[in-house]
Each structure stands twice: as structure tokens, then as C-alpha cells.
Design an enzyme around this catalytic site. Structure first.
Site, PDB file in Angstrom:
ATOM      1  N   TYR A   1      -1.799  -0.522  11.150  1.00 22.76           N
ATOM      2  CA  TYR A   1      -2.139  -1.145   9.654  1.00 22.76           C
ATOM      3  C   TYR A   1      -0.835  -0.955   8.760  1.00 22.76           C
ATOM      4  CZ  TYR A   1      -3.616  -1.616   4.758  1.00 22.76           C
ATOM      5  OH  TYR A   1      -3.171  -1.903   3.208  1.00 22.76           O
TER       6      TYR A   1
ATOM      7  N   THR B   1       0.686  -1.147   0.072  1.00 25.79           N
ATOM      8  CA  THR B   1      -0.029  -0.081  -0.060  1.00 25.79           C
ATOM      9  C   THR B   1       0.800   1.349  -0.071  1.00 25.79           C
ATOM     10  OG1 THR B   1      -1.594   1.308   1.488  1.00 25.79           O
ATOM     11  CG2 THR B   1      -0.162  -0.290   2.344  1.00 25.79           C
ATOM     12  N   ASP B   2       0.305   2.341  -0.583  1.00 23.88           N
ATOM     13  CA  ASP B   2       1.048   3.727  -0.426  1.00 23.88           C
ATOM     14  C   ASP B   2       1.106   4.119   1.055  1.00 23.88           C
ATOM     15  OD1 ASP B   2      -1.823   4.342   0.034  1.00 23.88           O
ATOM     16  OD2 ASP B   2      -1.733   5.756  -1.519  1.00 23.88           O
ATOM     17  N   GLU B   3       0.330   3.622   2.065  1.00 24.56           N
ATOM     18  CA  GLU B   3       0.221   4.170   3.205  1.00 24.56           C
ATOM     19  C   GLU B   3       1.714   4.027   3.918  1.00 24.56           C
ATOM     20  OE1 GLU B   3      -3.114   3.313   5.813  1.00 24.56           O
ATOM     21  OE2 GLU B   3      -4.399   3.371   3.943  1.00 24.56           O
TER      22      GLU B   3
ATOM     23  N   LYS C   1       2.257  -3.552   7.473  1.00 25.70           N
ATOM     24  CA  LYS C   1       2.347  -3.609   5.757  1.00 25.70           C
ATOM     25  C   LYS C   1       4.054  -2.970   5.559  1.00 25.70           C
ATOM     26  CE  LYS C   1      -0.043  -4.492   2.941  1.00 25.70           C
ATOM     27  NZ  LYS C   1      -0.412  -5.976   2.359  1.00 25.70           N
TER      28      LYS C   1
HETATM   29  P1  NAD Z   1      -9.718  -7.233   1.975  1.00 32.41           P
HETATM   30  O1  NAD Z   1      -9.888  -6.871   3.439  1.00 32.41           O
HETATM   31  O2  NAD Z   1     -11.015  -6.768   1.183  1.00 32.41           O
HETATM   32  O3  NAD Z   1      -9.474  -8.663   1.576  1.00 32.41           O
HETATM   33  C1  NAD Z   1      -8.393  -9.429   2.442  1.00 32.41           C
HETATM   34  C2  NAD Z   1      -8.714 -10.942   2.097  1.00 32.41           C
HETATM   35  O4  NAD Z   1      -7.512 -11.483   2.859  1.00 32.41           O
HETATM   36  C3  NAD Z   1     -10.020 -11.690   2.685  1.00 32.41           C
HETATM   37  O5  NAD Z   1     -10.541 -12.375   1.611  1.00 32.41           O
HETATM   38  C4  NAD Z   1      -9.693 -12.056   3.843  1.00 32.41           C
HETATM   39  O6  NAD Z   1     -10.568 -13.484   4.190  1.00 32.41           O
HETATM   40  C5  NAD Z   1      -8.173 -12.630   3.369  1.00 32.41           C
HETATM   41  N1  NAD Z   1      -7.394 -13.005   4.844  1.00 32.41           N
HETATM   42  C6  NAD Z   1      -7.232 -11.849   5.859  1.00 32.41           C
HETATM   43  N2  NAD Z   1      -6.361 -12.757   6.795  1.00 32.41           N
HETATM   44  C7  NAD Z   1      -5.948 -13.848   6.480  1.00 32.41           C
HETATM   45  C8  NAD Z   1      -5.221 -15.149   6.753  1.00 32.41           C
HETATM   46  N3  NAD Z   1      -4.789 -14.822   7.996  1.00 32.41           N
HETATM   47  N4  NAD Z   1      -5.069 -16.195   6.076  1.00 32.41           N
HETATM   48  C9  NAD Z   1      -5.649 -16.026   4.697  1.00 32.41           C
HETATM   49  N5  NAD Z   1      -6.451 -15.192   4.432  1.00 32.41           N
HETATM   50  C10 NAD Z   1      -6.679 -14.066   5.020  1.00 32.41           C
HETATM   51  O7  NAD Z   1      -8.583  -6.375   1.210  1.00 32.41           O
HETATM   52  P2  NAD Z   1      -8.366  -5.737  -0.032  1.00 32.41           P
HETATM   53  O8  NAD Z   1      -8.868  -4.299   0.020  1.00 32.41           O
HETATM   54  O9  NAD Z   1      -8.976  -6.792  -1.218  1.00 32.41           O
HETATM   55  O10 NAD Z   1      -6.802  -5.552   0.019  1.00 32.41           O
HETATM   56  C11 NAD Z   1      -5.838  -6.689  -0.508  1.00 32.41           C
HETATM   57  C12 NAD Z   1      -4.412  -6.309  -0.319  1.00 32.41           C
HETATM   58  O11 NAD Z   1      -4.263  -5.173  -0.929  1.00 32.41           O
HETATM   59  C13 NAD Z   1      -3.925  -6.000   0.862  1.00 32.41           C
HETATM   60  O12 NAD Z   1      -2.774  -6.432   1.174  1.00 32.41           O
HETATM   61  C14 NAD Z   1      -4.082  -4.636   1.128  1.00 32.41           C
HETATM   62  O13 NAD Z   1      -2.842  -4.320   2.085  1.00 32.41           O
HETATM   63  C15 NAD Z   1      -3.539  -4.261  -0.141  1.00 32.41           C
HETATM   64  N6  NAD Z   1      -3.921  -2.816  -0.616  1.00 32.41           N
HETATM   65  C16 NAD Z   1      -5.445  -2.368  -0.470  1.00 32.41           C
HETATM   66  C17 NAD Z   1      -5.807  -1.320  -1.103  1.00 32.41           C
HETATM   67  C18 NAD Z   1      -7.053  -0.971  -1.033  1.00 32.41           C
HETATM   68  O14 NAD Z   1      -7.375   0.317  -1.320  1.00 32.41           O
HETATM   69  N7  NAD Z   1      -8.228  -1.784  -0.576  1.00 32.41           N
HETATM   70  C19 NAD Z   1      -4.847  -0.522  -1.591  1.00 32.41           C
HETATM   71  C20 NAD Z   1      -3.373  -0.824  -1.832  1.00 32.41           C
HETATM   72  C21 NAD Z   1      -2.982  -1.973  -1.247  1.00 32.41           C
HETATM   73  O1  DAU Z   2      -4.149   4.017   0.458  1.00 27.00           O
HETATM   74  C1  DAU Z   2      -4.317   2.604   0.385  1.00 27.00           C
HETATM   75  C2  DAU Z   2      -5.266   2.052   1.465  1.00 27.00           C
HETATM   76  O2  DAU Z   2      -6.371   2.668   1.439  1.00 27.00           O
HETATM   77  C3  DAU Z   2      -5.259   0.804   1.727  1.00 27.00           C
HETATM   78  O3  DAU Z   2      -3.787   0.271   2.073  1.00 27.00           O
HETATM   79  C4  DAU Z   2      -6.216   0.278   2.987  1.00 27.00           C
HETATM   80  O4  DAU Z   2      -6.378  -1.157   2.974  1.00 27.00           O
HETATM   81  C5  DAU Z   2      -7.533   0.861   2.432  1.00 27.00           C
HETATM   82  O5  DAU Z   2      -8.456   0.557   3.447  1.00 27.00           O
HETATM   83  C6  DAU Z   2      -7.466   2.289   2.241  1.00 27.00           C
HETATM   84  O6  DAU Z   2      -7.135   3.095   3.445  1.00 27.00           O
HETATM   85  P1  DAU Z   2      -7.947   4.342   4.076  1.00 27.00           P
HETATM   86  O7  DAU Z   2      -7.626   4.509   5.378  1.00 27.00           O
HETATM   87  O8  DAU Z   2      -7.327   5.563   3.161  1.00 27.00           O
HETATM   88  O9  DAU Z   2      -9.472   4.091   3.653  1.00 27.00           O
HETATM   89  P2  DAU Z   2     -10.727   4.099   4.234  1.00 27.00           P
HETATM   90  O10 DAU Z   2     -11.666   3.801   3.187  1.00 27.00           O
HETATM   91  O11 DAU Z   2     -10.940   3.546   5.322  1.00 27.00           O
HETATM   92  O12 DAU Z   2     -10.835   5.772   4.472  1.00 27.00           O
HETATM   93  C7  DAU Z   2     -10.590   6.839   3.333  1.00 27.00           C
HETATM   94  C8  DAU Z   2     -10.874   8.147   3.707  1.00 27.00           C
HETATM   95  O13 DAU Z   2     -12.003   8.258   4.437  1.00 27.00           O
HETATM   96  C9  DAU Z   2      -9.975   8.273   4.891  1.00 27.00           C
HETATM   97  O14 DAU Z   2      -9.281   9.788   4.829  1.00 27.00           O
HETATM   98  C10 DAU Z   2     -10.902   8.213   6.083  1.00 27.00           C
HETATM   99  C11 DAU Z   2     -12.000   8.796   5.751  1.00 27.00           C
HETATM  100  N1  DAU Z   2     -13.155   8.200   6.111  1.00 27.00           N
HETATM  101  C12 DAU Z   2     -13.275   6.700   6.324  1.00 27.00           C
HETATM  102  C13 DAU Z   2     -14.657   6.070   6.956  1.00 27.00           C
HETATM  103  C14 DAU Z   2     -14.522   4.657   7.186  1.00 27.00           C
HETATM  104  C15 DAU Z   2     -14.244   8.849   6.892  1.00 27.00           C
HETATM  105  O15 DAU Z   2     -14.266  10.053   6.786  1.00 27.00           O
HETATM  106  N2  DAU Z   2     -15.301   8.486   7.277  1.00 27.00           N
HETATM  107  C16 DAU Z   2     -15.472   6.922   7.244  1.00 27.00           C
HETATM  108  O16 DAU Z   2     -16.584   6.491   7.860  1.00 27.00           O
END
Ligand code: NAD
Ligand code: DAU
Length: 351
Positions: free
Chosen positions: A156, A131-133, A160
């Protein structure tokens, strides 16, 4: 012919990656390994579940013995590792779950890959999705590049970052053929409604308050999830071993502007009076340690591998909102039971 292990394939991004690979590479055997936590949902994959090149393995990456046994049995020669605890708010409440899955789980996979491949290291790939975080928080200006020093600020992102370091350590120490990418915020179908965009859509549909943290001026870069999946395909097949690639949408939005936009799209799709949904916006207490702004410089993947995002944001937000309206039963299932407890517990602290 490849035997490709995709972890976390029942989750949001993972399910789009699994579908892309199952459809595009009929000669590959695709093994989707997932624990099916609250975020994992096999209904995301019903359209491809009977394909001969698709296999589901229910397993927990924190269980080293099980992971070793699966590598010995199937002899995977590629790994795309997405399984993770992924929600920042949950990491603030329970950091240990993030240490276990995101760090220890990743190291278990690295050990199993190393043991399986060590006498015959060659065309295998261990691709870690990050992730970019990990880069921390930006001010009004600037972008994260692949050289930006790590500065994670939530449990988190710290977990990562730690897993990224372990992946690089296995490259330098054991010559494990690794790849890493760091991506910005994804959006699209099958996104679990604890995250901002699906939560807003769900609440508007149910006429519930839309919780916006702090002043709403926090900025994220949003990428259509299928564009992330094609970037992953590109990097897995053509990325240089040991390298990191940043992936972004070049699509920055302040949260409040994004939420207002979603309100207007939903008013139109639901046939509500213009401005009706904006009345649901409620500013609530801020997220602790809330990162101000993320923005990606994706020059490297564009110039080196020719990848760039395809979908304009307004079209993407509209398609996403429409998907949730067309898939009410999916949304109802994932928001029943445990979700209700999470929601009322979490937002009672964010009044
Ligand atoms: P998600 O939470 O939707 O899915 C995670 C999946 O991992 C689920 O299917 C869950 O059952 C599985 N999982 C969790 N713990 C596990 C374990 N111990 N063993 C096996 N499986 C397990 O997540 P996502 O948003 O699809 O993100 C996927 C990946 O991409 C993550 O590594 C996240 O850090 C990364 N990522 C997400 C975003 C985003 O915006 N969602 C952005 C950048 C990177
Ligand atoms: O940048 C990549 C990341 O983006 C991934 O690595 C993470 O897995 C993914 O969850 C996401 O993280 P964020 O914290 O940016 O996403 P989230 O949707 O939780 O929040 C987006 C923005 O919205 C953040 O600034 C917090 C704000 N927010 C979020 C929630 C859930 C609100 O204002 N209200 C809310 O209820």
C-alpha cells in the site's frame, strides 16, 4: 466558479470532503467520481445528494478512455484526488490491485488533466491526497517532516509513494499545477470497519474478540476526519503550487492504549460494567512488515497556512463511538455479505 472533480468521494475521507465543499462553496460544481468498490458507499452522502451543485459520476480511474472522456465533457479545472485502495492488510494479500488503482489510476488522472489544461495552464489545481506511510517507520523518537526521505514498507505505502513521485514528476516535467499532502491516521464517522477504530467499536458492540496485532505497542497519530477535510480545503485554496504539506493530529497513541480507551468509552455508552469490554482484547499474530510508529511534524501547514487540528482525542473517540451506535443500520449494511468473507478469511491467518 469552479468545476471541481473529487475522486473517491463515496469513501471515508472523501465523503467528508465532498460534504464540506458542497456546503461551503455553492458556486462550485462538485463532481464526485467513484467506482463504488466495497469501500465506497453513497449512503455516506444522502444529506447532500440532491443539492444543485453536486453530481455523482460512477467511473473507474484505471480506465483511461473513460477518464479522458469525462475531462473532455466537463472540463474540470480542479481535482482533489482521494480514490485509492487504502487498507494495508488487503495490500499484503493483493498488491496488484493497489498498483492498478493507486499508481495507474493516478497517472490516468494526471494525463487527462495535462491534456485538458496544457494550452491554458493557470488557476487549475491537481491536488493529490497521500499518506504519512510513504515515509516508512519511526523509532521511539522523531517526526516525519516534508523533507523526510521516502521509505515505504508495505505494498500500500509503496503504491502511494509511487503515485506521489508521479505527481511531482508532472509538476517538474509538464508544469502541471500540483499540490500534495501526507496525512496521519484519520478517524470518525463513516470509517469502514476493516480499520482499527471502527473494527474495535463493531466487535465490542457484538461481544466479539478484539484482534490486536503483535504486542499492541505500535504507535499511530490519530486525526479527526473533519480536521483533515478542513486541511484539504485550506491547502487546495491557499497551498503553494508544487509544495507538499504534512497533516497530523499531534495525537499519538499506542494501539493497546487506544483499544483499552475505546473499551472504556463503549462500556459507558452501552451501560456495561466497567472493564467488561477489555476482556474481549485478544493478541493475535503480527501484521507482516508492521510499521512501528508514525508521527507527523505539522509545523509547515500551521505556520504557512494557519491550519491546526481542533478536536481533542478523547472527545473525538467518544463522538465516533456514539456515531456508530446511532447508525447501526449503516454498520449492518457494510458488514453484511462480502465483509463477513473478508473478516473470516483475514483473521483466520492472524490467530
Ligand atoms: P476509502 O477506502 O474509505 O475510500 C476510497 C474510495 O475510493 C472508495 O469510495 C472507493 O470506492 C474509491 N475507489 C477505489 N478504487 C477506485 C477506482 N479504481 N476508481 C474510482 N474510485 C475508486 O479510503 P479513505 O480512508 O477515505 O482514504 C482516502 C484517501 O486518503 C486515500 O488516497 C488514502 O491513501 C488517503 N489517506 C487515508 C488516510 C486514512 O487514515 N484513512 C490517511 C492518510 C491518507
Ligand atoms: O497513516 C495513515 C494510514 O492509516 C492510511 O494511509 C491508511 O489508508 C489507513 O488505513 C491507516 O493505515 P494503518 O495501517 O495505520 O491503519 P489500520 O487501522 O489498519 O491499523 C492501525 C493500527 O492498528 C496498526 O498498527 C495495525 C493495528 N491493527 C489493525 C487492525 C485492522 C490491529 O492491531 N488489529 C487490527 O485488526
Amino acid at each position: 466558479m469552479r468545476k471541481l472533480l473529487i475522486t473517491g468521494g463515496a469513501g471515508f475521507i472523501g465523503s467528508h470532503v465532498v460534504r464540506l465543499f458542497v456546503n461551503k462553496y455553492p458556486d462550485y460544481q462538485i463532481y464526485n467520481l467513484d467506482k463504488l468498490t466495497y469501500a465506497g458507499n453513497l449512503e455516506n452522502l444522502t444529506d447532500i445528494e440532491t443539492r444543485p451543485n453536486y453530481h455523482f459520476l460512477k467511473a473507474d480511474i484505471t480506465d483511461a478512455a473513460v477518464i479522458d472522456e469525462l475531462f473532455a465533457r466537463y472540463e474540470f479545472d480542479g481535482v482533489i484526488h482521494l480514490a485509492a485502495e487504502s487498507h494495508v492488510d488487503r495490500s499484503i494479500k493483493d498488491p496488484l490491485a493497489f498498483i492498478q488503482t493507486n499508481i495507474i489510476g493516478t497517472v490516468n488522472l494526471l494525463n487527462a488533466a495535462r491534456n485538458t489544461w496544457k494550452d491554458n495552464m493557470g488557476e487549475q489545481r491537481f491536488y493529490h491526497i497521500s499518506t504519512d506511510e510513504v515515509y516508512g517507520s519511526l523509532g521511539e523518537e522523531g517526526y516525519f517532516t516534508e523533507e523526510t526521505p521516502y521509505d515505504p514498507r508495505s505494498p500500500y505505502s509503496a503504491s502511494k509513494a509511487s503515485s506521489d513521485h508521479m505527481v511531482r514528476a508532472y509538476f517538474h516535467t509538464y508544469d502541471l499545477p500540483v499540490l500534495i499532502s501526507n496525512c496521519s491516521n484519520n478517524y470518525g464517522p463513516n470509517h469502514f470497519p476493516e480499520k482499527l477504530i471502527p473494527l474495535v467499536i463493531h466487535n465490542i458492540r457484538n461481544n466479539k474478540p478484539i484482534p490486536v496485532y503483535g504486542d499492541g505497542k505500535y504507535t499511530r497519530d490519530w486525526l479527526w476526519v473533519m480536521d483533515h477535510a478542513t486541511a484539504i480545503d485550506t491547502i487546495f485554496h491557499r497551498g503553494r503550487i508544487g509544495e507538499t504539506y504534512n497533516i497530523g493530529g499531534n495525537n499519538e497513541w499506542k494501539n493497546i492504549d487506544l483499544v483499552q480507551n475505546l473499551c472504556d468509552i463503549m462500556d459507558e455508552l452501552l451501560g456495561r460494567e466497567k472493564g467488561a469490554s477489555r476482556k474481549l482484547i485478544t493478541f493475535v499474530k503480527d501484521r507482516p512488515g508492521h510499521d512501528k510508529r508514525y508521527a507527523i511534524d505539522a509545523t509547515k501547514i500551521k505556520t504557512e497556512l494557519g491550519w491546526q487540528p481542533t478536536l481533542a482525542s478523547i472527545e473525538g473517540f467518544r463522538r465516533t463511538a456514539q456515531w456508530y451506535l446511532d447508525n447501526e443500520s449503516w454498520l449492518e449494511k457494510v458488514t453484511s455479505g462480502a465483509y463477513q468473507n473478508y473478516y473470516s478469511e483475514h483473521y483466520s491467518h492472524y490467530k
